[in-house]
Write a protein that holds these residues in place. Sequence first.
Motif, mmCIF file in Angstrom:
data_model
loop_
_atom_site.group_PDB
_atom_site.id
_atom_site.type_symbol
_atom_site.label_atom_id
_atom_site.label_comp_id
_atom_site.label_asym_id
_atom_site.label_seq_id
_atom_site.Cartn_x
_atom_site.Cartn_y
_atom_site.Cartn_z
ATOM 1 N N ARG A 88 0.833 -1.207 0.000
ATOM 2 C CA ARG A 88 0.000 0.000 0.000
ATOM 3 C C ARG A 88 0.865 1.254 0.000
ATOM 4 N NH1 ARG A 88 -4.612 -1.510 4.285
ATOM 5 N NH2 ARG A 88 -3.962 0.499 5.046
ATOM 6 N N ALA A 89 0.232 2.399 0.124
ATOM 7 C CA ALA A 89 0.874 3.695 -0.116
ATOM 8 C C ALA A 89 1.952 4.099 0.896
ATOM 9 C CB ALA A 89 -0.180 4.791 -0.168
ATOM 10 N N HIS A 90 1.955 3.570 2.081
ATOM 11 C CA HIS A 90 2.901 3.993 3.112
ATOM 12 C C HIS A 90 2.774 5.489 3.402
ATOM 13 C CE1 HIS A 90 4.712 0.086 2.499
ATOM 14 N NE2 HIS A 90 5.493 0.294 3.534
ATOM 15 N N ASN A 91 1.541 5.975 3.426
ATOM 16 C CA ASN A 91 1.255 7.368 3.747
ATOM 17 C C ASN A 91 -0.171 7.391 4.272
ATOM 18 O OD1 ASN A 91 0.189 10.089 3.399
ATOM 19 N ND2 ASN A 91 2.069 10.526 2.271
ATOM 20 N N GLN A 92 -0.338 7.770 5.535
ATOM 21 C CA GLN A 92 -1.651 7.718 6.161
ATOM 22 C C GLN A 92 -2.656 8.621 5.464
ATOM 23 O OE1 GLN A 92 -2.333 5.626 9.147
ATOM 24 N NE2 GLN A 92 -4.194 5.908 7.989
ATOM 25 N N LEU A 126 4.313 20.555 24.341
ATOM 26 C CA LEU A 126 4.376 19.094 24.313
ATOM 27 C C LEU A 126 3.406 18.530 23.276
ATOM 28 C CD1 LEU A 126 4.668 18.167 28.092
ATOM 29 C CD2 LEU A 126 6.420 17.981 26.329
ATOM 30 N N TYR A 127 2.214 19.115 23.217
ATOM 31 C CA TYR A 127 1.247 18.652 22.216
ATOM 32 C C TYR A 127 1.759 18.939 20.809
ATOM 33 C CZ TYR A 127 -2.873 17.922 19.429
ATOM 34 O OH TYR A 127 -3.728 17.459 18.466
ATOM 35 N N ILE A 128 2.335 20.102 20.602
ATOM 36 C CA ILE A 128 2.855 20.454 19.276
ATOM 37 C C ILE A 128 3.994 19.512 18.880
ATOM 38 C CG2 ILE A 128 4.090 22.231 17.968
ATOM 39 C CD1 ILE A 128 1.053 22.650 18.225
ATOM 40 N N ALA A 129 4.869 19.183 19.813
ATOM 41 C CA ALA A 129 5.957 18.237 19.520
ATOM 42 C C ALA A 129 5.373 16.873 19.154
ATOM 43 C CB ALA A 129 6.894 18.116 20.708
ATOM 44 N N PHE A 130 4.402 16.412 19.944
ATOM 45 C CA PHE A 130 3.725 15.149 19.646
ATOM 46 C C PHE A 130 3.053 15.209 18.280
ATOM 47 C CE2 PHE A 130 -0.663 13.572 19.529
ATOM 48 C CZ PHE A 130 -0.413 12.221 19.391
ATOM 49 N N PHE A 131 2.361 16.295 17.994
ATOM 50 C CA PHE A 131 1.650 16.451 16.733
ATOM 51 C C PHE A 131 2.622 16.406 15.551
ATOM 52 C CE2 PHE A 131 -0.218 18.904 13.287
ATOM 53 C CZ PHE A 131 -1.457 18.291 13.166
ATOM 54 N N CYS A 132 3.748 17.088 15.674
ATOM 55 C CA CYS A 132 4.738 17.091 14.589
ATOM 56 C C CYS A 132 5.316 15.696 14.358
ATOM 57 C CB CYS A 132 5.858 18.090 14.892
ATOM 58 S SG CYS A 132 5.333 19.806 14.770
ATOM 59 N N ILE A 133 5.629 14.994 15.437
ATOM 60 C CA ILE A 133 6.157 13.631 15.314
ATOM 61 C C ILE A 133 5.125 12.732 14.634
ATOM 62 C CG2 ILE A 133 6.782 11.565 16.640
ATOM 63 C CD1 ILE A 133 8.074 13.521 18.684
ATOM 64 N N THR A 134 3.883 12.831 15.070
ATOM 65 C CA THR A 134 2.820 12.014 14.497
ATOM 66 C C THR A 134 2.580 12.367 13.034
ATOM 67 O OG1 THR A 134 1.784 11.871 16.670
ATOM 68 C CG2 THR A 134 0.429 11.278 14.785
ATOM 69 N N PHE A 135 2.549 13.658 12.736
ATOM 70 C CA PHE A 135 2.321 14.109 11.363
ATOM 71 C C PHE A 135 3.418 13.590 10.440
ATOM 72 C CE2 PHE A 135 2.551 17.058 7.822
ATOM 73 C CZ PHE A 135 1.219 17.207 7.484
ATOM 74 N N LEU A 136 4.672 13.708 10.871
ATOM 75 C CA LEU A 136 5.787 13.211 10.061
ATOM 76 C C LEU A 136 5.717 11.698 9.897
ATOM 77 C CD1 LEU A 136 8.681 15.470 11.370
ATOM 78 C CD2 LEU A 136 7.553 15.573 9.132
ATOM 79 N N LEU A 139 3.333 10.747 7.176
ATOM 80 C CA LEU A 139 3.816 10.973 5.818
ATOM 81 C C LEU A 139 4.599 9.781 5.290
ATOM 82 C CD1 LEU A 139 5.046 14.675 5.972
ATOM 83 C CD2 LEU A 139 3.029 13.782 4.789
ATOM 84 N N ASN A 140 5.162 8.997 6.203
ATOM 85 C CA ASN A 140 6.058 7.915 5.822
ATOM 86 C C ASN A 140 5.497 6.521 6.081
ATOM 87 O OD1 ASN A 140 8.612 7.107 4.808
ATOM 88 N ND2 ASN A 140 9.251 6.650 6.893
ATOM 89 N N GLU A 141 4.426 6.425 6.830
ATOM 90 C CA GLU A 141 3.842 5.131 7.185
ATOM 91 C C GLU A 141 2.341 5.255 7.362
ATOM 92 O OE1 GLU A 141 4.766 1.963 7.466
ATOM 93 O OE2 GLU A 141 6.742 2.507 6.782
ATOM 94 N N ASP A 142 1.658 4.133 7.322
ATOM 95 C CA ASP A 142 0.239 4.080 7.661
ATOM 96 C C ASP A 142 0.144 3.931 9.173
ATOM 97 O OD1 ASP A 142 -0.642 4.249 5.034
ATOM 98 O OD2 ASP A 142 -0.563 2.092 4.741
ATOM 99 N N THR A 143 0.431 5.001 9.874
ATOM 100 C CA THR A 143 0.579 4.985 11.330
ATOM 101 C C THR A 143 -0.658 4.450 12.038
ATOM 102 O OG1 THR A 143 2.043 6.886 11.135
ATOM 103 C CG2 THR A 143 1.170 6.414 13.327
ATOM 104 N N LEU A 144 -1.833 4.858 11.608
ATOM 105 C CA LEU A 144 -3.063 4.465 12.298
ATOM 106 C C LEU A 144 -3.646 3.155 11.789
ATOM 107 C CD1 LEU A 144 -4.745 7.961 12.607
ATOM 108 C CD2 LEU A 144 -3.335 6.750 14.277
#
Length: 167
Positions: A88-92, A126-136, A139-144
């Motif tokens: 699959r696409a490897h992008n959520q 802390l939320y912004i750091a978490f959000f950036c990590i999750t967002f990145l 972009l590279n994996e189907d995280t969810l």
Amino acid sequence: QSRSSAASDVYKRQSRRLHKIIWEFDNYNQGRDYNGHSVIMRWEYLKTAVEIIKDNFIVGVGTGDIELAFKEQYQTSKSLLLPKYQLRAHNQFVTYTITFGIIGGLWFILVLLYPVLKFKEHRNYLYIAFFCITFLSMLNEDTLETLVGIVFFSFFSSLFLLQETKS
């Protein structure tokens, strides 16, 4: 002396990797085998995903048919990828757009941004750091699409969004 040697080693590794990526793109452009080369395979995944989105733009393929849609598109496009590499696409974001169409893809992005916009979470570092990590990561994996990803996102979203803030 050792710092310069370490920097030189890093430069050599980066140069080799860059050369390998250029070689992969050349193989791809020449129509040669690119199986097992991660950068080009991800390019092929994204290209295949875009074709699926074009065919199912408004409402997508549905939650149960994404694997079938990719399999059919790989056959239609006569992809050179071996079946074991036809993933699959490897992008959520792309995966949600394929699954639910452009409407669902935009809704997903809105839901992700909602806490930042509604609750002014841009002040919560802390939320912004978490959000950036999750967002990145998305972009590279189907995280969810994995239990680990869902637990990571749910736990830390809840932790950072529900914490008491001191005024």
